[in-house]
Design a protein around this motif. Structure first.
Motif, short mmCIF file in Angstrom:
data_model
loop_
_atom_site.label_atom_id
_atom_site.label_comp_id
_atom_site.label_asym_id
_atom_site.label_seq_id
_atom_site.Cartn_x
_atom_site.Cartn_y
_atom_site.Cartn_z
N TRP A 45 20.26 18.18 17.18
CA TRP A 45 21.73 19.21 17.72
C TRP A 45 20.83 20.26 19.16
N GLY A 46 21.27 20.51 19.93
CA GLY A 46 20.82 21.12 20.58
C GLY A 46 21.15 20.90 22.10
N ASP A 47 20.20 21.46 23.16
CA ASP A 47 20.05 21.24 24.55
C ASP A 47 18.32 21.47 24.94
N TRP A 48 17.86 20.23 25.98
CA TRP A 48 16.68 20.60 25.96
C TRP A 48 16.42 21.46 27.20
N ALA A 49 15.37 22.42 26.87
CA ALA A 49 15.48 24.20 27.46
C ALA A 49 14.45 23.50 28.41
N TRP A 50 13.57 24.43 29.37
CA TRP A 50 12.85 24.21 30.65
C TRP A 50 11.86 23.64 30.11
N PRO A 51 11.15 23.32 30.72
CA PRO A 51 9.28 22.90 30.76
C PRO A 51 8.03 24.02 30.65
N ASP A 52 7.00 23.73 30.15
CA ASP A 52 6.36 24.77 30.00
C ASP A 52 4.35 24.72 30.95
N MET A 53 4.06 24.68 30.95
CA MET A 53 2.62 23.59 31.75
C MET A 53 1.29 24.66 32.36
N CYS A 54 0.52 24.19 31.07
CA CYS A 54 -0.77 25.48 30.99
C CYS A 54 -1.49 25.27 32.97
N PRO A 55 -2.26 25.96 32.83
CA PRO A 55 -2.63 26.38 34.57
C PRO A 55 -3.24 24.97 34.92
N ASP A 56 -3.40 24.94 36.37
CA ASP A 56 -4.32 23.64 36.08
C ASP A 56 -6.09 23.89 36.21
N GLY A 57 -6.43 23.05 35.73
CA GLY A 57 -7.74 23.29 35.16
C GLY A 57 -7.72 23.28 33.75
N PHE A 58 -6.80 23.91 33.41
CA PHE A 58 -6.93 23.70 31.23
C PHE A 58 -5.99 23.19 30.65
N PHE A 59 -6.51 23.11 29.53
CA PHE A 59 -5.46 21.81 28.51
C PHE A 59 -5.60 22.12 27.29
N ALA A 60 -4.59 21.62 26.64
CA ALA A 60 -4.21 22.43 25.30
C ALA A 60 -4.99 21.68 24.69
N GLY A 61 -5.82 23.00 23.75
CA GLY A 61 -6.89 22.40 22.66
C GLY A 61 -6.26 23.08 21.80
N GLY A 62 -5.18 23.87 21.40
CA GLY A 62 -4.91 24.43 19.74
C GLY A 62 -3.55 24.55 19.84
N PHE A 63 -2.76 25.20 19.46
CA PHE A 63 -1.11 25.48 19.43
C PHE A 63 -1.13 26.15 18.22
N SER A 64 0.36 26.40 17.52
CA SER A 64 1.18 27.74 17.04
C SER A 64 2.43 27.28 17.06
N LEU A 65 3.50 27.32 15.36
CA LEU A 65 4.05 27.30 15.35
C LEU A 65 5.25 28.71 15.22
N LYS A 66 6.58 28.90 15.37
CA LYS A 66 7.49 29.84 15.11
C LYS A 66 8.34 28.97 13.67
N VAL A 67 8.40 29.49 12.31
CA VAL A 67 8.06 29.19 10.96
C VAL A 67 9.47 29.99 10.57
N GLU A 68 11.05 30.35 10.22
CA GLU A 68 11.33 31.12 9.30
C GLU A 68 10.76 30.38 7.49
N PRO A 69 10.53 31.01 6.83
CA PRO A 69 9.75 30.45 5.86
C PRO A 69 11.29 30.37 5.28
N PRO A 70 11.28 29.59 3.78
CA PRO A 70 12.78 29.27 2.86
C PRO A 70 13.52 30.73 2.35
N LYS A 71 14.89 29.99 2.60
CA LYS A 71 15.63 31.36 2.55
C LYS A 71 16.35 31.62 0.91
N GLY A 72 16.45 30.34 0.18
CA GLY A 72 16.60 30.85 -0.75
C GLY A 72 18.39 29.76 -0.95
#
Length: 202
Positions: A45-72
């Motif tokens: 389901w859903g649609d592809w959104a826009w891409p987003d890139m690290c600035p030149d000379g940078f690379f991804a060393g980590g990540f974080s997630l947006k999570v909704e806890p279980p709602k019962g």
């Protein structure tokens, strides 16, 4: 006089053709330089959104997630809603650049999960719940493999199963693009369904 004008016109046409060809080759080269890593178990389901890139000379060393806890039992679960990449130049410049494609509105952002030392993200696997559930959630979690071989799992939910690992980025991950289902009102929401990552060019 006519011969001179004709010669100039011919030269202009040759120059334009030459330049257009060179520009086209350069554009194709840039397109070929961008490598994408994907998995085949993302939600439908859903649609592809826009891409987003690290600035030149940078690379991804980590990540974080947006999570909704279980709602019962009576709630509508969405689980994974967003992914951010934390772009670095090594330990000295951690968390100075954060990139994010589209995210859904539910849940909260986790603290960054980092590859050890100065290593960086190179491959990923996506945890997705199958589509036979009454309350679908699509993507629930993501884990990454770092350049030193360490695997780092996000703080997402445990529903569903992990699919195969993606191919690896030789020079690391430098950007992302998410597939998001828009809010559906009183109908079942799934939020983030799929993601692809862009490899660093240099």
């Amino acid at each position: 006089m006519e011969w001179v004008l004709g010669s100039k016109l011919l030269l202009l046409l040759l120059w334009a053709t030459c330049c257009e060809s060179a520009e086209g080759n350069e554009a194709n080269k840039k397109k070929d330089d961008t490598t994408i890593i994907e998995v085949n178990n993302g939600g439908p389901w859903g649609d592809w959104a826009w891409p987003d890139m690290c600035p030149d000379g940078f690379f991804a060393g980590g990540f974080s997630l947006k999570v909704e806890p279980p709602k019962g039992i009576t709630g509508d679960d969405t689980a994974l809603n967003g992914i951010r990449l934390h772009c670095t130049r090594g330990n000295a410049e951690r968390n100075t650049r954060v990139v994010e494609s589209q995210s859904a509105r539910w849940g909260a952002w986790s603290e960054p999960q980092w590859c050890p030392g100065s290593s960086f993200l190179v491959a990923f696997s996506l945890r997705v719940e199958d589509t036979s559930k009454g309350d679908n959630t699509a993507a629930n979690n993501v884990r990454f493999r770092c350049s030193d071989g360490t695997e780092v799992e996000g703080p997402g939910l445990s529903w569903g199963t992990y699919g195969n690992w993606s191919n690896s980025c030789v020079k690391g991950v430098c950007g992302l693009q998410t597939k998001i289902q828009s809010p559906r009102g009183l109908r079942d929401d799934t939020a983030l369904n799929d993601v692809r990552f862009f490899c660093c060019k240099s």
